[in-house]
Design a protein around this motif. Structure first.
Motif: not given
Length: 59
Positions: A4, A6, A47, A51-52
């Protein structure tokens, strides 16, 4: 493995969270939230929208 992204730091390097398990998977919700699951019934991380940035699935 699922990665992921971020964010990106000042030098252009991606900030990455990695999740590795035999059955790791993910799903997005209509709100834009991202949920990472260790197994289909066990949530590993979540998330909030914004926020990703992206998800990468690797072998």
């Amino acid at each position: 493995m699922i990665e992921i992204v971020t964010g990106v730091d000042e030098s252009g390097e991606e900030d990455v969270d990695q999740f590795e398990a035999p059955e790791v998977t993910f799903m997005t919700e209509p709100s834009g939230a991202l949920v990472v699951m260790q197994t289909p019934k066990l949530v590993w991380a979540a998330y909030a929208p914004g926020h990703w940035r992206k998800v990468r699935c690797t072998e």
